[in-house]
Write a protein that holds these residues in place. Sequence first.
Motif, PDB file in Angstrom:
ATOM      1  N   MET A 141      -8.193  -8.650   6.320  1.00  0.00           N
ATOM      2  CA  MET A 141      -8.600  -7.461   5.778  1.00  0.00           C
ATOM      3  C   MET A 141      -7.406  -6.490   5.591  1.00  0.00           C
ATOM      4  SD  MET A 141     -11.022  -4.644   7.848  1.00  0.00           S
ATOM      5  CE  MET A 141     -12.595  -5.083   7.620  1.00  0.00           C
ATOM      6  N   SER A 142      -7.294  -5.741   4.651  1.00  0.00           N
ATOM      7  CA  SER A 142      -6.242  -4.739   4.399  1.00  0.00           C
ATOM      8  C   SER A 142      -6.712  -3.231   5.156  1.00  0.00           C
ATOM      9  CB  SER A 142      -6.025  -4.580   3.109  1.00  0.00           C
ATOM     10  OG  SER A 142      -5.246  -3.482   2.906  1.00  0.00           O
ATOM     11  N   GLN A 143      -5.611  -2.859   5.911  1.00  0.00           N
ATOM     12  CA  GLN A 143      -5.833  -1.377   6.661  1.00  0.00           C
ATOM     13  C   GLN A 143      -5.126  -0.440   5.899  1.00  0.00           C
ATOM     14  OE1 GLN A 143      -5.434  -1.892  10.872  1.00  0.00           O
ATOM     15  NE2 GLN A 143      -5.844  -3.922  10.834  1.00  0.00           N
ATOM     16  N   GLN A 144      -5.826   0.770   5.777  1.00  0.00           N
ATOM     17  CA  GLN A 144      -5.168   1.744   5.285  1.00  0.00           C
ATOM     18  C   GLN A 144      -4.033   2.301   6.314  1.00  0.00           C
ATOM     19  OE1 GLN A 144      -7.836   4.907   4.239  1.00  0.00           O
ATOM     20  NE2 GLN A 144      -6.247   6.113   3.023  1.00  0.00           N
ATOM     21  N   THR A 145      -2.858   2.717   6.050  1.00  0.00           N
ATOM     22  CA  THR A 145      -2.053   3.310   6.698  1.00  0.00           C
ATOM     23  C   THR A 145      -1.537   4.536   6.082  1.00  0.00           C
ATOM     24  OG1 THR A 145      -0.109   2.263   5.786  1.00  0.00           O
ATOM     25  CG2 THR A 145      -1.139   1.208   7.764  1.00  0.00           C
ATOM     26  N   HIS A 146      -1.094   5.608   6.981  1.00  0.00           N
ATOM     27  CA  HIS A 146      -0.714   7.097   6.295  1.00  0.00           C
ATOM     28  C   HIS A 146       0.690   7.216   6.829  1.00  0.00           C
ATOM     29  CE1 HIS A 146      -4.906   7.969   5.946  1.00  0.00           C
ATOM     30  NE2 HIS A 146      -5.119   7.398   7.266  1.00  0.00           N
ATOM     31  N   ASN A 147       1.609   7.944   6.048  1.00  0.00           N
ATOM     32  CA  ASN A 147       2.819   8.247   6.200  1.00  0.00           C
ATOM     33  C   ASN A 147       3.241   9.126   7.588  1.00  0.00           C
ATOM     34  OD1 ASN A 147       3.539   6.888   3.997  1.00  0.00           O
ATOM     35  ND2 ASN A 147       3.460   8.599   2.839  1.00  0.00           N
ATOM     36  N   ARG A 148       2.018   9.970   7.847  1.00  0.00           N
ATOM     37  CA  ARG A 148       2.037  10.701   9.127  1.00  0.00           C
ATOM     38  C   ARG A 148       1.344  10.305  10.172  1.00  0.00           C
ATOM     39  NH1 ARG A 148      -1.692  15.312   7.719  1.00  0.00           N
ATOM     40  NH2 ARG A 148      -2.390  14.542   5.899  1.00  0.00           N
ATOM     41  N   PRO A 149       1.658  10.426  11.375  1.00  0.00           N
ATOM     42  CA  PRO A 149       0.920  10.276  12.517  1.00  0.00           C
ATOM     43  C   PRO A 149      -0.639  10.783  12.555  1.00  0.00           C
ATOM     44  CG  PRO A 149       3.041  11.108  13.038  1.00  0.00           C
ATOM     45  CD  PRO A 149       2.925  11.455  11.929  1.00  0.00           C
ATOM     46  N   ARG A 150      -1.399   9.811  12.940  1.00  0.00           N
ATOM     47  CA  ARG A 150      -2.768  10.173  12.922  1.00  0.00           C
ATOM     48  C   ARG A 150      -3.453  10.744  14.206  1.00  0.00           C
ATOM     49  NH1 ARG A 150      -6.468   5.618  10.476  1.00  0.00           N
ATOM     50  NH2 ARG A 150      -7.895   7.274  10.613  1.00  0.00           N
ATOM     51  N   PHE A 151      -2.437  10.573  15.045  1.00  0.00           N
ATOM     52  CA  PHE A 151      -2.563  11.186  16.574  1.00  0.00           C
ATOM     53  C   PHE A 151      -1.381  11.479  17.163  1.00  0.00           C
ATOM     54  CE2 PHE A 151      -2.393   6.557  16.673  1.00  0.00           C
ATOM     55  CZ  PHE A 151      -1.774   6.229  17.725  1.00  0.00           C
TER      56      PHE A 151
ATOM     57  N   LEU B 241       5.301   1.225  16.942  1.00  0.00           N
ATOM     58  CA  LEU B 241       4.760   2.442  17.309  1.00  0.00           C
ATOM     59  C   LEU B 241       4.362   3.138  16.191  1.00  0.00           C
ATOM     60  CD1 LEU B 241       6.345   3.211  20.555  1.00  0.00           C
ATOM     61  CD2 LEU B 241       3.963   2.697  20.336  1.00  0.00           C
ATOM     62  N   ASP B 242       5.474   3.180  15.302  1.00  0.00           N
ATOM     63  CA  ASP B 242       5.113   4.043  14.081  1.00  0.00           C
ATOM     64  C   ASP B 242       3.890   3.505  13.190  1.00  0.00           C
ATOM     65  OD1 ASP B 242       6.233   5.953  12.126  1.00  0.00           O
ATOM     66  OD2 ASP B 242       6.899   4.475  10.960  1.00  0.00           O
ATOM     67  N   ARG B 243       3.956   2.298  12.998  1.00  0.00           N
ATOM     68  CA  ARG B 243       2.917   1.753  12.381  1.00  0.00           C
ATOM     69  C   ARG B 243       1.659   2.049  13.044  1.00  0.00           C
ATOM     70  NH1 ARG B 243       4.048  -4.484  11.479  1.00  0.00           N
ATOM     71  NH2 ARG B 243       1.722  -4.363  11.023  1.00  0.00           N
ATOM     72  N   HIS B 244       1.457   1.773  14.337  1.00  0.00           N
ATOM     73  CA  HIS B 244       0.274   2.124  15.010  1.00  0.00           C
ATOM     74  C   HIS B 244      -0.194   3.749  14.937  1.00  0.00           C
ATOM     75  CE1 HIS B 244      -2.684   1.526  18.159  1.00  0.00           C
ATOM     76  NE2 HIS B 244      -2.265   2.341  18.930  1.00  0.00           N
ATOM     77  N   CYS B 245       0.962   4.495  14.936  1.00  0.00           N
ATOM     78  CA  CYS B 245       0.652   6.014  14.714  1.00  0.00           C
ATOM     79  C   CYS B 245       0.076   6.220  13.435  1.00  0.00           C
ATOM     80  CB  CYS B 245       1.607   6.693  15.169  1.00  0.00           C
ATOM     81  SG  CYS B 245       2.126   6.741  16.929  1.00  0.00           S
ATOM     82  N   GLY B 246       0.464   5.521  12.484  1.00  0.00           N
ATOM     83  CA  GLY B 246       0.032   5.622  11.273  1.00  0.00           C
ATOM     84  C   GLY B 246      -1.336   4.975  10.698  1.00  0.00           C
ATOM     85  N   GLY B 247      -1.986   4.315  11.796  1.00  0.00           N
ATOM     86  CA  GLY B 247      -3.370   3.976  11.667  1.00  0.00           C
ATOM     87  C   GLY B 247      -3.340   2.403  11.182  1.00  0.00           C
ATOM     88  N   ASP B 248      -2.034   1.677  11.524  1.00  0.00           N
ATOM     89  CA  ASP B 248      -1.924   0.042  11.223  1.00  0.00           C
ATOM     90  C   ASP B 248      -2.475  -0.452  12.549  1.00  0.00           C
ATOM     91  OD1 ASP B 248      -1.430  -2.361  10.913  1.00  0.00           O
ATOM     92  OD2 ASP B 248       0.563  -2.179   9.784  1.00  0.00           O
ATOM     93  N   TRP B 249      -3.560  -1.034  12.828  1.00  0.00           N
ATOM     94  CA  TRP B 249      -4.099  -1.537  13.866  1.00  0.00           C
ATOM     95  C   TRP B 249      -3.663  -2.950  14.202  1.00  0.00           C
ATOM     96  CZ3 TRP B 249      -4.555   2.789  15.502  1.00  0.00           C
ATOM     97  CH2 TRP B 249      -5.287   3.951  14.945  1.00  0.00           C
ATOM     98  N   GLY B 250      -3.026  -3.381  13.097  1.00  0.00           N
ATOM     99  CA  GLY B 250      -2.607  -4.625  13.417  1.00  0.00           C
ATOM    100  C   GLY B 250      -3.712  -5.920  13.015  1.00  0.00           C
ATOM    101  N   GLU B 251      -3.833  -6.934  13.864  1.00  0.00           N
ATOM    102  CA  GLU B 251      -4.906  -7.895  13.768  1.00  0.00           C
ATOM    103  C   GLU B 251      -5.866  -7.785  14.674  1.00  0.00           C
ATOM    104  OE1 GLU B 251      -2.518 -11.893  13.606  1.00  0.00           O
ATOM    105  OE2 GLU B 251      -1.057 -11.059  12.622  1.00  0.00           O
ATOM    106  N   LEU B 252      -6.634  -6.750  14.683  1.00  0.00           N
ATOM    107  CA  LEU B 252      -7.812  -6.372  15.402  1.00  0.00           C
ATOM    108  C   LEU B 252      -9.246  -7.064  14.406  1.00  0.00           C
ATOM    109  CD1 LEU B 252      -7.205  -2.881  16.875  1.00  0.00           C
ATOM    110  CD2 LEU B 252      -7.041  -5.015  17.869  1.00  0.00           C
ATOM    111  N   VAL B 253      -9.940  -7.302  15.098  1.00  0.00           N
ATOM    112  CA  VAL B 253     -11.223  -7.715  14.338  1.00  0.00           C
ATOM    113  C   VAL B 253     -12.044  -6.350  13.914  1.00  0.00           C
ATOM    114  CG1 VAL B 253     -11.661  -9.862  15.760  1.00  0.00           C
ATOM    115  CG2 VAL B 253     -12.534  -7.604  16.468  1.00  0.00           C
ATOM    116  N   ALA B 254     -12.943  -6.465  13.050  1.00  0.00           N
ATOM    117  CA  ALA B 254     -13.292  -5.354  12.654  1.00  0.00           C
ATOM    118  C   ALA B 254     -14.270  -4.446  13.117  1.00  0.00           C
ATOM    119  CB  ALA B 254     -14.518  -5.855  11.296  1.00  0.00           C
ATOM    120  N   ASP B 255     -14.832  -4.895  14.459  1.00  0.00           N
ATOM    121  CA  ASP B 255     -15.318  -4.103  15.683  1.00  0.00           C
ATOM    122  C   ASP B 255     -14.419  -3.338  16.198  1.00  0.00           C
ATOM    123  OD1 ASP B 255     -18.002  -4.928  14.859  1.00  0.00           O
ATOM    124  OD2 ASP B 255     -18.024  -6.245  16.615  1.00  0.00           O
TER     125      ASP B 255
END
Length: 67
Positions: free
Chosen positions: A1-11, A37-51
């Motif tokens: 599943m492709s995840q949307q990421t953002h250029n700026r931190p989401r939190f 951490l930069d990826r995580h802050c941008g909304g890239d949740w890695g290899e998580l399941v959909a839930d």
Amino acid sequence: MSQQTHNRPRFPMRRTLITPAALSMLEQVGLSPVALLDRHCGGDWGELVADDIAENELALLTGKRLL
């Protein structure tokens, strides 16, 4: 599943810690903890399941814990 990421931190990032073992493992495989951490802050949740992805998105709205 492709995840949307953002250029700026989401939190906002607060105090961030890493265990010596985790840092050693990242160094061994050539990964930067800051880049991850930069990826995580941008909304890239890695290899998580959909839930878990849905839980992270909800956490951004409610202030709960992110996975």
